[in-house]
Design a protein around this motif. Structure first.
Motif, short mmCIF file in Angstrom:
data_model
loop_
_atom_site.label_atom_id
_atom_site.label_comp_id
_atom_site.label_asym_id
_atom_site.label_seq_id
_atom_site.Cartn_x
_atom_site.Cartn_y
_atom_site.Cartn_z
N ASP A 104 0.79 -1.13 -0.12
CA ASP A 104 0.11 0.15 -0.12
C ASP A 104 0.85 1.32 0.08
N ALA A 105 1.90 1.24 0.95
CA ALA A 105 2.70 2.41 0.87
C ALA A 105 3.33 2.79 -0.34
N GLN A 106 3.84 1.59 -0.99
CA GLN A 106 4.57 1.92 -2.33
C GLN A 106 3.71 2.28 -3.48
N ARG A 107 2.39 1.84 -3.58
CA ARG A 107 1.54 2.14 -4.32
C ARG A 107 1.09 3.57 -4.36
N ALA A 108 0.92 4.21 -2.91
CA ALA A 108 0.48 5.32 -2.66
C ALA A 108 1.42 6.29 -2.69
N GLU A 109 2.74 5.94 -2.98
CA GLU A 109 3.88 6.95 -3.03
C GLU A 109 4.11 7.10 -4.64
N LEU A 110 4.02 5.82 -5.34
CA LEU A 110 4.43 5.92 -6.71
C LEU A 110 3.19 6.12 -7.92
N VAL A 111 2.26 5.40 -7.56
CA VAL A 111 1.41 5.38 -8.47
C VAL A 111 0.64 6.84 -8.90
N PRO A 112 0.39 7.78 -8.08
CA PRO A 112 -0.09 8.83 -8.42
C PRO A 112 0.85 9.82 -9.36
N ALA A 113 2.05 9.89 -8.97
CA ALA A 113 2.97 10.49 -9.78
C ALA A 113 3.29 9.61 -11.17
N LEU A 114 2.96 8.54 -11.35
CA LEU A 114 2.98 7.64 -12.48
C LEU A 114 1.92 8.20 -13.30
N ILE A 115 0.74 8.12 -12.62
CA ILE A 115 -0.49 8.60 -13.31
C ILE A 115 -0.43 9.99 -13.83
N GLY A 116 0.32 10.92 -13.25
CA GLY A 116 0.34 12.28 -13.48
C GLY A 116 1.46 12.74 -14.42
N GLY A 117 2.26 11.50 -14.69
CA GLY A 117 3.16 11.70 -15.74
C GLY A 117 4.64 12.53 -15.24
N GLN A 118 4.71 12.18 -13.77
CA GLN A 118 5.69 13.03 -13.19
C GLN A 118 7.02 11.91 -13.12
N LEU A 119 6.59 10.86 -13.09
CA LEU A 119 7.31 9.70 -12.78
C LEU A 119 7.46 8.57 -14.07
N LEU A 120 8.59 8.05 -14.38
CA LEU A 120 8.89 6.98 -15.31
C LEU A 120 9.56 5.80 -14.71
N LEU A 121 9.07 4.82 -15.01
CA LEU A 121 9.52 3.64 -14.37
C LEU A 121 9.94 2.67 -15.55
N ALA A 122 11.02 1.61 -15.20
CA ALA A 122 11.40 0.78 -16.31
C ALA A 122 11.53 -0.65 -15.59
N PHE A 123 11.35 -1.61 -16.30
CA PHE A 123 11.45 -2.98 -15.93
C PHE A 123 12.67 -3.49 -16.24
N ALA A 124 13.75 -3.66 -15.05
CA ALA A 124 15.03 -4.40 -15.39
C ALA A 124 15.00 -5.64 -15.32
N HIS A 125 14.91 -6.64 -16.16
CA HIS A 125 14.68 -8.05 -15.87
C HIS A 125 15.81 -8.92 -16.87
N SER A 126 15.76 -8.65 -18.23
CA SER A 126 16.41 -9.29 -19.24
C SER A 126 17.82 -9.39 -18.80
N GLU A 127 18.59 -10.63 -19.04
CA GLU A 127 19.93 -10.62 -18.82
C GLU A 127 20.46 -11.58 -20.10
N ILE A 128 21.77 -11.24 -20.45
CA ILE A 128 22.31 -11.57 -21.62
C ILE A 128 22.39 -13.16 -21.85
N GLN A 129 22.36 -13.86 -20.76
CA GLN A 129 22.48 -15.42 -20.76
C GLN A 129 20.93 -15.97 -20.90
N ALA A 130 20.00 -15.15 -20.53
CA ALA A 130 18.75 -15.81 -20.27
C ALA A 130 17.83 -16.11 -21.53
N ARG A 131 18.09 -15.38 -22.55
CA ARG A 131 17.09 -15.28 -24.01
C ARG A 131 15.71 -15.10 -23.47
N TYR A 132 14.90 -16.13 -23.51
CA TYR A 132 13.61 -15.86 -23.31
C TYR A 132 13.03 -16.58 -21.89
#
Length: 384
Positions: A104-132
């Motif tokens: 709840d605390a993370q969503r309350a802090e980050l989601v409104p800023a994301l919805i308002g366009g002030q916060l950009l997030l990126a998902f860092a998951h892929s690694e060179i050896q992992a392929r798919y």
């Protein structure tokens, strides 16, 4: 089953289509690409004003409780305009994980800023050896008191070069390919030990390689339970694939429209080449492949919220296979029917072919998903 859009969905479609028509002509897109981020911050603010950034989030978090059909509508429009903005990276991927696993605390802090366009997030998951393989995570996180220390490298982080925060997957236990033992952490993109190398992708969007060297985050940066993140990652990546299928349909649809328009004006032997029966047959074949892809994209959108992971994965893989085949056929025929100008920078068709080629390989190419579907027993089980 009723596949018609309801009134709110039609209004959404009209608003997004109008935005793309007014703001994303071929020359306008080229100007956005030349901006510092490789996309338009002003247009991103318009997305926020229209409510597009808050579409999939719950009303409790400040969103509009939109579902997969609403995401499909937006992504089809994104495909038609070949938008450069980080909607998939910030809203669908990182935003989806935040909604699914964040407290709840993370969503309350980050989601409104994301919805308002002030916060950009990126998902860092892929690694060179992992392929798919989503479970193949070598980046590690070890606990020191109330903090976590992250070490590792991530590749092809969509719009990772402009993100304010990174949602990083890291292994807290187990071997490299174990499905258990993966956790998610919110990392400030400018934190000490984080380095990013941004670059253009083949379709002129942006991505980054991210290196984490002794990055220290506090306990509040942990998203969800330590070691249980893979189930959330699987579900959100399935939603992202469904969104990409919709984007591909939009791109194919626009490539088809441009090709038919060209056939009407390009003349050979004193007549429009669209009057040649052989070329009419090719155009019809393109339309058939697009409609097949549209049906599977709609099916993927319907199944993305299925609670059964196996049924959901079957549907997503089947859709990705059809989308990959249709995208390759439509883009190749579009270029062929345009002749030599189809592969020039000044012609839009070549750009659509690039994007469709990239979409085929994101989160698993056609061969990968066909093999996955075979291992899962096919879309319709043999004993059904």
């Amino acid at each position: 089953m009723n596949f018609d859009l309801n009134e709110e969905q039609r209004l959404l479609k009209d608003a997004v289509d109008r935005l793309i028509l007014d703001q994303y002509a071929f020359d306008q897109r080229a100007r956005y690409q030349d901006q510092a981020d490789g996309w338009s911050r002003q247009l991103w603010a318009q997305f926020a004003d229209l409510g597009l950034l808050g579409l999939p989030f719950s009303e409790a978090d400040g969103g509009f409780d939109g579902g997969s059909v609403e995401t499909m509508i937006v992504m089809e429009a994104i495909g038609r305009g070949r938008l450069l903005e980080p909607y998939l990276a910030t809203v669908v991927l990182a935003g989806g994980l935040l909604s699914a696993a964040g407290n709840d605390a993370q969503r309350a802090e980050l989601v409104p800023a994301l919805i308002g366009g002030q916060l950009l997030l990126a998902f860092a998951h892929s690694e060179i050896q992992a392929r798919y393989d989503l479970a193949d995570v070598a980046t590690c996180a070890r606990q020191e008191g109330d903090s976590w220390i992250l070490d590792g490298a991530k590749r092809f982080v969509l719009h990772g070069d402009c993100a304010d925060k990174l949602l990083v997957s890291a292994r807290v236990s187990g071997n490299r390919r174990d499905p258990d033992g993966i956790a998610l952490f919110l990392v400030d993109a400018t934190a000490e030990g984080v380095s990013r190398r941004g670059y253009l992708t083949q379709d002129r969007l942006r991505a980054a390689d991210v290196t984490l060297s002794g990055v220290r985050v506090d306990a509040a940066a942990l998203v969800g339970e330590a070691g249980d993140a893979l189930a959330h990652i699987d579900q959100v990546v399935d939603a992202a694939i469904a969104a990409l299928c919709a984007e591909a349909v939009g791109a194919m649809e626009q490539a088809y429209v441009l090709t038919v328009d060209y056939l009407k004006v390009r003349k050979q032997f004193g007549v429009a080449i669209g009057s040649f029966q052989a070329l009419q047959h090719k155009a019809v074949d393109m339309l058939v492949m697009i409609e097949q892809a549209r049906s599977m994209a709609l099916y993927a959108s319907m199944m993305v919220s299925d609670p059964d992971p196996l049924e959901r994965r079957r549907a997503i893989s089947a859709a990705k296979v059809q989308i990959g085949r249709s995208a390759r056929f439509v883009s190749q025929q579009a270029v062929q029917l345009h002749g030599g100008i189809g592969v020039t920078e000044e012609c839009q068709i070549g750009h659509y072919m690039r994007r469709l080629s990239m979409l085929e390989f994101m989160f698993g190419d056609t061969d990968h998903h066909l093999a996955q579907l075979a291992r899962d027993g096919g879309l319709i089980a043999a004993n059904a």
